[in-house]
Design an enzyme around this catalytic site. Sequence first.
Site, PDB file in Angstrom:
ATOM      1  N   ASN A  10      39.027  52.476  33.806  1.00 40.86           N
ATOM      2  CA  ASN A  10      38.142  52.495  34.972  1.00 40.86           C
ATOM      3  C   ASN A  10      38.823  53.342  36.037  1.00 40.86           C
ATOM      4  O   ASN A  10      39.778  52.901  36.670  1.00 40.86           O
ATOM      5  CB  ASN A  10      37.937  51.046  35.458  1.00 40.86           C
ATOM      6  CG  ASN A  10      37.167  50.972  36.760  1.00 40.86           C
ATOM      7  OD1 ASN A  10      36.595  51.965  37.221  1.00 40.86           O
ATOM      8  ND2 ASN A  10      37.157  49.793  37.375  1.00 40.86           N
ATOM      9  N   TRP A  11      38.333  54.570  36.177  1.00 31.63           N
ATOM     10  CA  TRP A  11      39.006  55.503  37.101  1.00 31.63           C
ATOM     11  C   TRP A  11      38.671  55.210  38.557  1.00 31.63           C
ATOM     12  O   TRP A  11      39.215  55.852  39.465  1.00 31.63           O
ATOM     13  CB  TRP A  11      38.632  56.958  36.749  1.00 31.63           C
ATOM     14  CG  TRP A  11      39.143  57.404  35.408  1.00 31.63           C
ATOM     15  CD1 TRP A  11      39.892  56.667  34.514  1.00 31.63           C
ATOM     16  CD2 TRP A  11      38.973  58.690  34.798  1.00 31.63           C
ATOM     17  NE1 TRP A  11      40.174  57.413  33.398  1.00 31.63           N
ATOM     18  CE2 TRP A  11      39.618  58.657  33.541  1.00 31.63           C
ATOM     19  CE3 TRP A  11      38.318  59.860  35.192  1.00 31.63           C
ATOM     20  CZ2 TRP A  11      39.646  59.765  32.677  1.00 31.63           C
ATOM     21  CZ3 TRP A  11      38.342  60.959  34.328  1.00 31.63           C
ATOM     22  CH2 TRP A  11      38.998  60.909  33.090  1.00 31.63           C
ATOM     23  N   LYS A  12      37.760  54.296  38.790  1.00 33.74           N
ATOM     24  CA  LYS A  12      37.354  53.937  40.164  1.00 33.74           C
ATOM     25  C   LYS A  12      37.038  55.204  40.972  1.00 33.74           C
ATOM     26  O   LYS A  12      36.586  56.188  40.421  1.00 33.74           O
ATOM     27  CB  LYS A  12      38.428  53.072  40.823  1.00 33.74           C
ATOM     28  CG  LYS A  12      38.786  51.852  39.963  1.00 33.74           C
ATOM     29  CD  LYS A  12      39.560  50.812  40.693  1.00 33.74           C
ATOM     30  CE  LYS A  12      39.878  49.660  39.744  1.00 33.74           C
ATOM     31  NZ  LYS A  12      40.532  48.548  40.391  1.00 33.74           N
ATOM     32  N   HIS A 102      31.687  44.670  38.724  1.00 31.88           N
ATOM     33  CA  HIS A 102      33.118  44.726  39.049  1.00 31.88           C
ATOM     34  C   HIS A 102      33.344  44.010  40.378  1.00 31.88           C
ATOM     35  O   HIS A 102      32.509  44.086  41.282  1.00 31.88           O
ATOM     36  CB  HIS A 102      33.577  46.189  39.138  1.00 31.88           C
ATOM     37  CG  HIS A 102      35.071  46.295  39.200  1.00 31.88           C
ATOM     38  ND1 HIS A 102      35.769  46.076  40.358  1.00 31.88           N
ATOM     39  CD2 HIS A 102      35.991  46.553  38.241  1.00 31.88           C
ATOM     40  CE1 HIS A 102      37.071  46.208  40.104  1.00 31.88           C
ATOM     41  NE2 HIS A 102      37.225  46.494  38.825  1.00 31.88           N
ATOM     42  N   GLU A 104      35.043  44.685  42.849  1.00 32.01           N
ATOM     43  CA  GLU A 104      34.979  45.558  44.029  1.00 32.01           C
ATOM     44  C   GLU A 104      33.530  45.800  44.448  1.00 32.01           C
ATOM     45  O   GLU A 104      33.228  45.906  45.633  1.00 32.01           O
ATOM     46  CB  GLU A 104      35.722  46.875  43.740  1.00 32.01           C
ATOM     47  CG  GLU A 104      37.230  46.658  43.714  1.00 32.01           C
ATOM     48  CD  GLU A 104      37.987  47.586  42.785  1.00 32.01           C
ATOM     49  OE1 GLU A 104      37.445  48.622  42.370  1.00 32.01           O
ATOM     50  OE2 GLU A 104      39.153  47.255  42.462  1.00 32.01           O
ATOM     51  N   GLU A 174      38.431  39.623  34.655  1.00 35.31           N
ATOM     52  CA  GLU A 174      39.377  40.253  35.570  1.00 35.31           C
ATOM     53  C   GLU A 174      39.649  39.343  36.767  1.00 35.31           C
ATOM     54  O   GLU A 174      38.892  39.366  37.750  1.00 35.31           O
ATOM     55  CB  GLU A 174      38.807  41.575  36.093  1.00 35.31           C
ATOM     56  CG  GLU A 174      38.514  42.594  35.011  1.00 35.31           C
ATOM     57  CD  GLU A 174      38.491  44.012  35.582  1.00 35.31           C
ATOM     58  OE1 GLU A 174      39.276  44.832  35.106  1.00 35.31           O
ATOM     59  OE2 GLU A 174      37.737  44.277  36.530  1.00 35.31           O
ATOM     60  N   GLY A 180      45.013  45.466  40.604  1.00 32.30           N
ATOM     61  CA  GLY A 180      45.733  46.409  41.459  1.00 32.30           C
ATOM     62  C   GLY A 180      46.919  45.810  42.199  1.00 32.30           C
ATOM     63  O   GLY A 180      47.457  46.415  43.120  1.00 32.30           O
ATOM     64  N   SER A 220      45.928  44.683  36.295  1.00 30.06           N
ATOM     65  CA  SER A 220      47.298  45.166  36.182  1.00 30.06           C
ATOM     66  C   SER A 220      47.804  45.301  34.745  1.00 30.06           C
ATOM     67  O   SER A 220      48.976  45.022  34.463  1.00 30.06           O
ATOM     68  CB  SER A 220      48.248  44.278  37.001  1.00 30.06           C
ATOM     69  OG  SER A 220      47.919  44.348  38.378  1.00 30.06           O
ATOM     70  N   GLY A 241      42.704  49.810  35.226  1.00 30.99           N
ATOM     71  CA  GLY A 241      42.476  50.609  36.431  1.00 30.99           C
ATOM     72  C   GLY A 241      43.622  51.592  36.646  1.00 30.99           C
ATOM     73  O   GLY A 241      43.664  52.669  36.049  1.00 30.99           O
ATOM     74  N   GLY A 242      44.577  51.203  37.460  1.00 30.93           N
ATOM     75  CA  GLY A 242      45.688  52.078  37.858  1.00 30.93           C
ATOM     76  C   GLY A 242      46.351  52.817  36.708  1.00 30.93           C
ATOM     77  O   GLY A 242      46.568  54.038  36.781  1.00 30.93           O
TER      78      GLY A 242
HETATM   79  P1  PGA Z   1      44.053  47.513  37.694  1.00 30.14           P
HETATM   80  O1  PGA Z   1      42.441  47.477  37.808  1.00 30.14           O
HETATM   81  O2  PGA Z   1      44.381  47.784  36.242  1.00 30.14           O
HETATM   82  O3  PGA Z   1      44.478  48.620  38.600  1.00 30.14           O
HETATM   83  O4  PGA Z   1      44.531  46.173  38.120  1.00 30.14           O
HETATM   84  C1  PGA Z   1      41.640  46.887  36.828  1.00 30.14           C
HETATM   85  C2  PGA Z   1      40.193  46.966  37.209  1.00 30.14           C
HETATM   86  O5  PGA Z   1      39.869  46.793  38.395  1.00 30.14           O
HETATM   87  O6  PGA Z   1      39.329  47.172  36.342  1.00 30.14           O
END
Ligand code: PGA
Length: 260
Positions: A10-12, A102, A104, A174, A180, A220, A241-242
């Site tokens: 997930n490149w956000k 998600h 967010e 999640e 993150g 994470s 994500g990251g």
């Molecule tokens: P993260 O994000 O790996 O940076 O914790 C995961 C996500 O939000 O899908």
Amino acid sequence: MTRKPIIAGNWKMHNNCAQSKELIKGIREKVDGLDIAKLPEIVVAPVFTSLGAVNEEICHCGCGRIKLAAQNVYYEAKGAFTGEIAIDMLKDFEISYIIIGHSERRQYFGETDEMINKKAKVILDNGIIPIICCGETLEQREQGVTDAHIAKQISEALKGLSADEVKKSVIAYEPIWAIGTGKTCDSTEANRVIKHIRSVVEKEAGKEAADAIRILYGGSVKPETIVEQMAQSDIDGALVGGASLKADSFAEIVKGAMAK
Ligand code: PGA
């Protein structure tokens, strides 16, 4: 029951077209030589404006090794919804998955379980697979309401879907406090929650769907954590994500999932 693992990046809100191209090329180079029989499904979710560029690069990669996902969709077909994007527009690209719900999106854009359910229906009606996210806040975990909260999120997201539709869907657990933050959820605890999610799916759509649906862990995930996570009975992959923003670490995560 064998469930094909998925590693999804997930490149956000990162990477313009040129940067997205560079990243996908880097990933492609690293996964191209790997044994396709053992590879998990590899999925990348760039921003809308990079979908075309990434799609083009993916097409050069052997037999669908990498699949494309969008990070969101609106549930109306078209109309006066400034700033939104409809499923038909996403179908201009070869999209296999769409991430919905998600944390967010729920937190910053006010998405509700009802909206997520509408999105899931539109996605499935169009032959695409939703990746439905769920997860608790730290406060909810401390109050001991994690399981109830997640059961509600999942039941509402799946409302009105047929058992067949549920079966092909994907869920991502999640925990919000792990996203993150560098604080991964303990693998056995993530597995326990994911088993709980499977029991909710069973209640909503029957045992066959519960056994077949793929449930990922996200929060994470790193090359150092993936092997232990994938060793758990009910974790079918990861939403990353990251660590998906660097070709090296994403490819290492993919490799770490090859044993399952
Ligand atoms: P993260 O994000 O790996 O940076 O914790 C995961 C996500 O939000 O899908």
